[in-house]
Design a protein around this motif. Structure first.
Motif, PDB file in Angstrom:
ATOM      1  N   ALA A 133       0.824  -1.210   0.000  1.00  7.98           N
ATOM      2  CA  ALA A 133       0.000   0.000   0.000  1.00  7.98           C
ATOM      3  C   ALA A 133       0.860   1.263   0.000  1.00  7.98           C
ATOM      4  O   ALA A 133       0.465   2.298  -0.549  1.00  7.98           O
ATOM      5  CB  ALA A 133      -0.932  -0.002   1.207  1.00  7.98           C
ATOM      6  N   ALA A 134       2.050   1.162   0.618  1.00 10.15           N
ATOM      7  CA  ALA A 134       2.964   2.303   0.664  1.00 10.15           C
ATOM      8  C   ALA A 134       3.748   2.480  -0.627  1.00 10.15           C
ATOM      9  O   ALA A 134       4.523   3.435  -0.755  1.00 10.15           O
ATOM     10  CB  ALA A 134       3.925   2.151   1.840  1.00 10.15           C
ATOM     11  N   GLY A 135       3.571   1.544  -1.591  1.00 13.84           N
ATOM     12  CA  GLY A 135       4.197   1.730  -2.896  1.00 13.84           C
ATOM     13  C   GLY A 135       5.326   0.790  -3.230  1.00 13.84           C
ATOM     14  O   GLY A 135       5.989   0.966  -4.260  1.00 13.84           O
ATOM     15  N   VAL A 136       5.588  -0.226  -2.388  1.00 16.17           N
ATOM     16  CA  VAL A 136       6.646  -1.188  -2.697  1.00 16.17           C
ATOM     17  C   VAL A 136       6.093  -2.207  -3.703  1.00 16.17           C
ATOM     18  O   VAL A 136       5.247  -3.036  -3.357  1.00 16.17           O
ATOM     19  CB  VAL A 136       7.148  -1.923  -1.435  1.00 16.17           C
ATOM     20  N   ALA A 137       6.537  -2.123  -4.949  1.00 20.91           N
ATOM     21  CA  ALA A 137       6.076  -3.065  -5.973  1.00 20.91           C
ATOM     22  C   ALA A 137       6.536  -4.467  -5.590  1.00 20.91           C
ATOM     23  O   ALA A 137       7.678  -4.650  -5.166  1.00 20.91           O
ATOM     24  CB  ALA A 137       6.632  -2.673  -7.340  1.00 20.91           C
ATOM     25  N   THR A 138       5.649  -5.454  -5.743  1.00 22.39           N
ATOM     26  CA  THR A 138       5.961  -6.818  -5.296  1.00 22.39           C
ATOM     27  C   THR A 138       5.479  -7.832  -6.314  1.00 22.39           C
ATOM     28  O   THR A 138       4.322  -7.784  -6.746  1.00 22.39           O
ATOM     29  CB  THR A 138       5.317  -7.111  -3.930  1.00 22.39           C
ATOM     30  N   GLU A 149      -3.515 -10.190  -2.588  1.00 25.22           N
ATOM     31  CA  GLU A 149      -3.506 -10.117  -4.039  1.00 25.22           C
ATOM     32  C   GLU A 149      -2.186  -9.502  -4.487  1.00 25.22           C
ATOM     33  O   GLU A 149      -1.813  -8.425  -4.028  1.00 25.22           O
ATOM     34  CB  GLU A 149      -4.673  -9.268  -4.547  1.00 25.22           C
ATOM     35  N   SER A 150      -1.498 -10.191  -5.385  1.00 24.73           N
ATOM     36  CA  SER A 150      -0.224  -9.670  -5.881  1.00 24.73           C
ATOM     37  C   SER A 150       0.107 -10.342  -7.203  1.00 24.73           C
ATOM     38  O   SER A 150      -0.422 -11.421  -7.521  1.00 24.73           O
ATOM     39  CB  SER A 150       0.907  -9.938  -4.873  1.00 24.73           C
ATOM     40  N   ASP A 151       0.967  -9.711  -7.979  1.00 27.14           N
ATOM     41  CA  ASP A 151       1.457 -10.340  -9.201  1.00 27.14           C
ATOM     42  C   ASP A 151       2.237 -11.600  -8.857  1.00 27.14           C
ATOM     43  O   ASP A 151       2.955 -11.652  -7.848  1.00 27.14           O
ATOM     44  CB  ASP A 151       2.383  -9.379  -9.960  1.00 27.14           C
ATOM     45  N   VAL A 152       2.113 -12.636  -9.716  1.00 32.13           N
ATOM     46  CA  VAL A 152       2.835 -13.882  -9.487  1.00 32.13           C
ATOM     47  C   VAL A 152       3.171 -14.526 -10.827  1.00 32.13           C
ATOM     48  O   VAL A 152       2.372 -14.478 -11.763  1.00 32.13           O
ATOM     49  CB  VAL A 152       2.025 -14.839  -8.583  1.00 32.13           C
ATOM     50  N   LEU A 295       7.997  -7.729 -15.067  1.00 32.49           N
ATOM     51  CA  LEU A 295       6.703  -7.330 -14.522  1.00 32.49           C
ATOM     52  C   LEU A 295       6.889  -6.339 -13.375  1.00 32.49           C
ATOM     53  O   LEU A 295       6.157  -5.351 -13.257  1.00 32.49           O
ATOM     54  CB  LEU A 295       5.941  -8.574 -14.055  1.00 32.49           C
ATOM     55  N   LEU A 296       7.889  -6.598 -12.527  1.00 33.74           N
ATOM     56  CA  LEU A 296       8.179  -5.694 -11.411  1.00 33.74           C
ATOM     57  C   LEU A 296       8.503  -4.291 -11.913  1.00 33.74           C
ATOM     58  O   LEU A 296       7.969  -3.298 -11.407  1.00 33.74           O
ATOM     59  CB  LEU A 296       9.349  -6.248 -10.590  1.00 33.74           C
ATOM     60  N   PHE A 297       9.369  -4.199 -12.918  1.00 31.34           N
ATOM     61  CA  PHE A 297       9.770  -2.867 -13.385  1.00 31.34           C
ATOM     62  C   PHE A 297       8.655  -2.172 -14.162  1.00 31.34           C
ATOM     63  O   PHE A 297       8.595  -0.929 -14.169  1.00 31.34           O
ATOM     64  CB  PHE A 297      11.071  -2.948 -14.187  1.00 31.34           C
ATOM     65  N   ARG A 298       7.757  -2.942 -14.765  1.00 32.47           N
ATOM     66  CA  ARG A 298       6.583  -2.295 -15.360  1.00 32.47           C
ATOM     67  C   ARG A 298       5.735  -1.647 -14.267  1.00 32.47           C
ATOM     68  O   ARG A 298       5.197  -0.548 -14.439  1.00 32.47           O
ATOM     69  CB  ARG A 298       5.753  -3.302 -16.156  1.00 32.47           C
ATOM     70  N   ARG A 299       5.612  -2.342 -13.131  1.00 30.77           N
ATOM     71  CA  ARG A 299       4.893  -1.757 -12.002  1.00 30.77           C
ATOM     72  C   ARG A 299       5.592  -0.482 -11.509  1.00 30.77           C
ATOM     73  O   ARG A 299       4.950   0.529 -11.201  1.00 30.77           O
ATOM     74  CB  ARG A 299       4.780  -2.753 -10.860  1.00 30.77           C
ATOM     75  N   LEU A 300       6.902  -0.539 -11.419  1.00 30.09           N
ATOM     76  CA  LEU A 300       7.647   0.621 -10.946  1.00 30.09           C
ATOM     77  C   LEU A 300       7.540   1.809 -11.904  1.00 30.09           C
ATOM     78  O   LEU A 300       7.658   2.963 -11.494  1.00 30.09           O
ATOM     79  CB  LEU A 300       9.124   0.250 -10.738  1.00 30.09           C
ATOM     80  N   GLU A 301       7.308   1.498 -13.171  1.00 33.38           N
ATOM     81  CA  GLU A 301       7.158   2.570 -14.160  1.00 33.38           C
ATOM     82  C   GLU A 301       5.735   3.105 -14.231  1.00 33.38           C
ATOM     83  O   GLU A 301       5.437   3.989 -15.034  1.00 33.38           O
ATOM     84  CB  GLU A 301       7.607   2.054 -15.535  1.00 33.38           C
ATOM     85  N   ALA A 306      -4.802  -4.628 -13.415  1.00 41.55           N
ATOM     86  CA  ALA A 306      -5.069  -5.587 -12.350  1.00 41.55           C
ATOM     87  C   ALA A 306      -3.883  -6.534 -12.158  1.00 41.55           C
ATOM     88  O   ALA A 306      -3.078  -6.745 -13.086  1.00 41.55           O
ATOM     89  CB  ALA A 306      -6.327  -6.384 -12.690  1.00 41.55           C
ATOM     90  N   THR A 307      -3.776  -7.089 -10.942  1.00 38.10           N
ATOM     91  CA  THR A 307      -2.675  -8.020 -10.676  1.00 38.10           C
ATOM     92  C   THR A 307      -2.722  -9.180 -11.670  1.00 38.10           C
ATOM     93  O   THR A 307      -3.789  -9.619 -12.094  1.00 38.10           O
ATOM     94  CB  THR A 307      -2.759  -8.577  -9.239  1.00 38.10           C
ATOM     95  N   GLN A 308      -1.531  -9.669 -12.013  1.00 42.73           N
ATOM     96  CA  GLN A 308      -1.417 -10.706 -13.028  1.00 42.73           C
ATOM     97  C   GLN A 308      -0.919 -12.013 -12.426  1.00 42.73           C
ATOM     98  O   GLN A 308      -0.094 -12.014 -11.509  1.00 42.73           O
ATOM     99  CB  GLN A 308      -0.447 -10.262 -14.126  1.00 42.73           C
TER     100      GLN A 308
END
Length: 328
Positions: A133-138, A149-152, A295-301, A306-308
Motif C-alpha cells: 500500500a505504501a508503494g513497494v512493488a511486489t 492479491e499480488s502479481d505472481v 513485470l516488477l519494473f513495469r509496475r515501478l514505471e 489488475a494483478t497478473q
C-alpha cells in the motif's frame, strides 16, 4: 560537484546532467566533466539522491536457498533486468522458513527498496499489505502468495508432472513411485496432483506406499527410494519431484544395479551425460526470473492494470531413463 564544475569550467547543472546521464550536454563538455570527475575521484551521493527522488534504485530478491542450482539462473535473470533499469539487486535466502522470509522482506523494506521479487516460504503474506500500500512493488515467483492479491509468475507444475508420469505409463509402467518435497510446499503438492491425475487418466490405481513426501535431505530420500525398490512388487519406475531429490535417487539406482525407469522434474547439471541420460520435465528458471523482474519494473514505471498471474509451460526432454521398459 562544485569542485568538478570549477575544474571543468561548467555550471553545477551541467555536472548534474552528466552524472545522471541526461541529455543537453555536448560531447566536448561531457568529456571535460568526465575527466574532472576522474581526476577528483568524485562519487555521487546516493543518500541525497534518494531524499530528492524518493527512489533507491534498488530491488530485493528473497529465495528459498541461494545455493540451490535451480535458483542460480533465476537470480541471474532478475539481476540482469535490474541492471538494465539501473537498479541494484539485494538478495537473501529464507531457508524455507516463513519467519525468516518475513524478517528478510521487512528488512529490505526498511532499507527502502523500490520493489521485491519473492519466492514465498510461508502461506500468509498479509504482513506485506502495508508495504504494498505504501508503494513497494511486489512480484511473487515460483509459488503464489497467501491471503493477499499480488502479481505472481509460476511454472505449470501440475501439467508438467502429469505429462512426465503419462510418459512412463506410455512406456508400459503401472507401478510408479513418486518421491517429492515437503507436502506443504505449493510446488510439491502441484506435482503430486499431476502424478495422481496421470494415473487416474490411465485408469491405474495409486497405492499410497508408492508416494513419499518430506525433506529433500539425502538420508531420507535414500531410505525411501530403497523402500520403493524393495518387496515382492517393487515399483518399476520413479517420478522425482525436484533436482535435489533426483540426484539422490540417481545414486540409489546406480547402487541397486537395477534398470528402473526415471523421469525427473527439473533438469540438472550433467543429467544428459549419465547412462542412461535422465529424462526430465524441464522448467525455465531464467525465464521465470526474467518475466517476474520485467513485470516488477513495469509496475515501478506506473503500470496500474489488475494483478497478473502468469504461468509458464514445462518441456518434456526424453533422454533414455524415462523410456526404459518395465523389467517384470
Amino acid at each position: 560537484m562544485k569542485d568538478v564544475a570549477a575544474r571543468a569550467g561548467v555550471g553545477l547543472k551541467t555536472v548534474s546532467r552528466v552524472v545522471n546521464g541526461e541529455e543537453g550536454v555536448s560531447p566536448d563538455t561531457g568529456r571535460r566533466v568526465q575527466e574532472a570527475i576522474t581526476a577528483l575521484g568524485f562519487r555521487r551521493n546516493d543518500s541525497a539522491r534518494v531524499l530528492r527522488k524518493g527512489r533507491t534504485a534498488s530491488v530485493g530478491l528473497v529465495l528459498e536457498d541461494l545455493a540451490d542450482p535451480f535458483y542460480a539462473p533465476l537470480s541471474r535473470a532478475v539481476e540482469e533486468v535490474a541492471r538494465l533499469h539501473g537498479a541494484l539487486l539485494i538478495n537473501g535466502s529464507s531457508t524455507e522458513d516463513p519467519a525468516r522470509e518475513q524478517e528478510l522482506v521487512l528488512a529490505l523494506c526498511a532499507r527502502r527498496v523500490d520493489g521485491l521479487v519473492i519466492v514465498p516460504a510461508g502461506d500468509d503474506h498479509r504482513y506485506l499489505a502495508p508495504e504494498i500500500a505504501a508503494g513497494v512493488a511486489t512480484v511473487f515467483v515460483d509459488r503464489a502468495p497467501g491471503l493477499i492479491e499480488s502479481d505472481v509468475v509460476l511454472t505449470d507444475g501440475f501439467a508438467g508432472a502429469r505429462e512426465g508420469t503419462a510418459h512412463l505409463i506410455a512406456h508400459g509402467h503401472r507401478r510408479i513411485g513418486f518421491v517429492g518435497d515437503q507436502p506443504h510446499i505449493q510446488t510439491a503438492s502441484e506435482r503430486l496432483r499431476g502424478y495422481r491425475a496421470a494415473m487416474a487418466d490411465a485408469g491405474l490405481p495409486v497405492h499410497e506406499p508408492w508416494i513419499t513426501l518430506g525433506p529433500t535431505d539425502p538420508a531420507r530420500v535414500t531410505a525411501e527410494t530403497w523402500r520403493l525398490l524393495a518387496g515382492p512388487e517393487p515399483v518399476t519406475a520413479l517420478f522425482t519431484g525436484n533436482n535435489r531429490v533426483t540426484v539422490t535417487a540417481v545414486r540409489v539406482l546406480a547402487a541397486s544395479g537395477r534398470r528402473v525407469a526415471l523421469v525427473a522434474f527439473d533438469d540438472f547439471e550433467l543429467a544428459d551425460l549419465l547412462s542412461p541420460a535422465v529424462t526430465v520435465v524441464a522448467q525455465a528458471p531464467a525465464q521465470l526470473g526474467r518475466t517476474a523482474a520485467e513485470l516488477l519494473f513495469r509496475r515501478l514505471e506506473g503500470t496500474e492494470q489488475a494483478t497478473q498471474r502468469l504461468t509458464l509451460p514445462t518441456r518434456l526432454l526424453p533422454r533414455g531413463s524415462g523410456e526404459l521398459p518395465p523389467q517384470d
